[in-house]
Motif scaffolding. Sequence first.
Motif: not given
Length: 390
Positions: A56-83
Amino acid sequence: MSSKGKKFETQAIRTQMERSQNLEHSSPIYMTSSFVFEDAEDMRASFAEEKQRNIYSRYSNPNSNELIEKVCKMEGAENGFAYASGMAAVFSTLAALLDAGDHVISSKSIFGSTHTLFTQFFPKWNIETSYFDANDLSQIEGLIQSNTKILYAETPTNPGVDVLDLEMLAKIAKKHDLIFIIDNCFATPYLQQPIKFGADLVIHSGTKLMDGQGRVLAGITVGSGDLMDKVYRFSRITGPALSPFNAWVLSRSLETLAIRVDRHCENALKLATYLEGHDKVEWVKYPFLKSHPKHEIAKKQMKAGGCVVAFEVKGGLEAGREFFDSIRLLSLSANLGDARSIVTHPASTTHSKLTTEERNAVGISDGMVRVSVGLEHIDDIIADIEQALG
Ligand SMILES: Cc1ncc(COP(=O)(O)O)c(C=O)c1O
């Protein structure tokens, strides 16, 4: 080929969701509120979290997943959530981690709405905040109580462009077992990666330099897997998720983050250097000017100085207002981090209801001007400021 282990710019461009059967080059937008299941067992296993998949897109969505994965790599983070906005990220992150009766220690120099959250809303749940001066980190240990849970700060700060030593903040947080959260919106992960210096969580308003073109409201929190798990569980229930469309816009924006921010910083340093020599200017603050009081710390933790320059027009409130009114090309707006340069005069606008003393207490002097330096040609930016000063 995976972008794992590649340079920042490459990851910003090559971190992409898997291609669909259409073999598109650029990621598509998944404008869907929900996702379907193969059968009852698939649905059971998905809800039992035995499978990692979109429900359900309130939990996750391919577009927010892509964004989160990208920002995690940029910041050296393990996981994230997009708001849906930077403030949704700030509120949800803090609310997920704080319990009634907890205590927060925060820098005084933080974004106004975050300040309001600490002073007007969290007290409703018996969560109190103590503040330290952004230029005096030695105050922090004296504020720690047995119920202190979070150490919160921004660097560089808004609008004063002060710089806080991330390594020192992290050391204090570690020593006292506090969760260390940094709002990294002014620097972006291209200029500064707080997790490298010991931050637990990093928050961004994507509305600023990350989008960089003043189009979308967005926010993101990234950090350690353990903490993000708590933040995710709170956020998927309370509903502040970013829309797939805005996630798509932001993920495309990040493809050009490095190249844009390089030019923002180049222009900002040229403007700051020009202003330093101007006889109508009392002082200039920019992290990569040698005259900045924390220049050495800025160089240690930032790749360049960012897009914001603060300076004081000689002559106080009236002179500041006159300067602001004389601007012709640059925009008079409250936003920052846009391709269009933006000028604000906090004393006569956003902070005009405060007295001079109250403004000084939050680091805003009467003639102080904040410029978010954009991507127009630097000669035109300087020419507009020159004629307004004249
Ligand atoms: C440092 C900082 N944090 C958070 C925010 C809030 O972001 P948004 O406006 O996307 O909710 C802002 C907005 O100006 C900001 O400057």
